[in-house]
Motif scaffolding. Structure first.
Motif, PDB file in Angstrom:
ATOM      1  N   ARG A 133     -19.459  26.864  -3.836  1.00 35.42           N
ATOM      2  CA  ARG A 133     -19.440  25.473  -4.311  1.00 35.42           C
ATOM      3  C   ARG A 133     -18.669  24.574  -3.356  1.00 35.42           C
ATOM      4  NH1 ARG A 133     -20.565  24.223 -10.032  1.00 35.42           N
ATOM      5  NH2 ARG A 133     -22.088  25.799 -10.583  1.00 35.42           N
ATOM      6  N   ASP A 135     -17.880  25.136  -0.132  1.00 35.10           N
ATOM      7  CA  ASP A 135     -18.475  25.083   1.203  1.00 35.10           C
ATOM      8  C   ASP A 135     -19.693  24.162   1.260  1.00 35.10           C
ATOM      9  OD1 ASP A 135     -16.505  26.723   2.149  1.00 35.10           O
ATOM     10  OD2 ASP A 135     -17.722  28.557   2.046  1.00 35.10           O
ATOM     11  N   ALA A 136     -20.303  23.884   0.104  1.00 34.65           N
ATOM     12  CA  ALA A 136     -21.456  22.982   0.058  1.00 34.65           C
ATOM     13  C   ALA A 136     -21.043  21.508   0.035  1.00 34.65           C
ATOM     14  CB  ALA A 136     -22.298  23.302  -1.172  1.00 34.65           C
TER      15      ALA A 136
END
Length: 154
Positions: A133, A135-136
């Motif tokens: 989550r 890293d997005a």
């Protein structure tokens, strides 16, 4: 399956302490580890460290806690141990990073705490899901982070 319908008390209470201490020396104390997510629940199924299947159904005026005595007889005791809580610790490098991280943590309904300038997120599932989550999200993906346990998160 062993049905538990009430907490007898705390292992620290004088009425239980000596008996449980004696049972510890003879190997008669079994432990059931309860996650922090499950601790407030009144009804749940658990398996103790020795494989005892427990069905817990507590009345509304009782709840589980670290050291709760669930069973105590002449030969054995079953005591609750709270699982050590793990936290994902973020150290934003700027106010902008901190605001964006806080916005996303709230939007994701993560349980958080604050420790100075760090934001702590309670790990209530596999850490890979939290990393995926974060890293997005371009604005917060590079914020330094590390996993800490309950004592270190204070």
């Amino acid at each position: 399956m062993l049905m538990i319908e009430r907490v007898l008390g705390s292992r620290l209470e004088p009425a239980f302490h000596e008996r449980i201490h004696r049972l510890e020396h003879s190997g008669g104390v079994d432990v059931v580890t309860v996650s922090t997510v499950d601790m407030p629940r009144r009804r749940l199924r658990l398996v103790s460290a020795r494989g005892e299947d427990l069905a817990i159904a507590l009345p509304r005026d009782q709840k589980l806690f670290d050291g709760a005595v669930l069973l105590l007889d002449e030969d054995r005791a079953i005591v609750v141990r709270a699982e050590v809580e793990r936290w994902l610790s973020f150290q934003p490098r700027s106010i902008a990073e901190g605001v964006e991280l806080g916005y996303h943590a709230g939007n994701l309904h993560w349980r958080v705490r604050f420790a100075g300038e760090r934001l702590l997120v309670a790990l209530e599932g596999p850490i890979e899901g939290y990393y995926a989550r974060i890293d997005a999200l371009p604005g917060v993906a590079s914020i330094p982070r590390m996993v800490v346990t309950g004592e270190m998160a204070a």
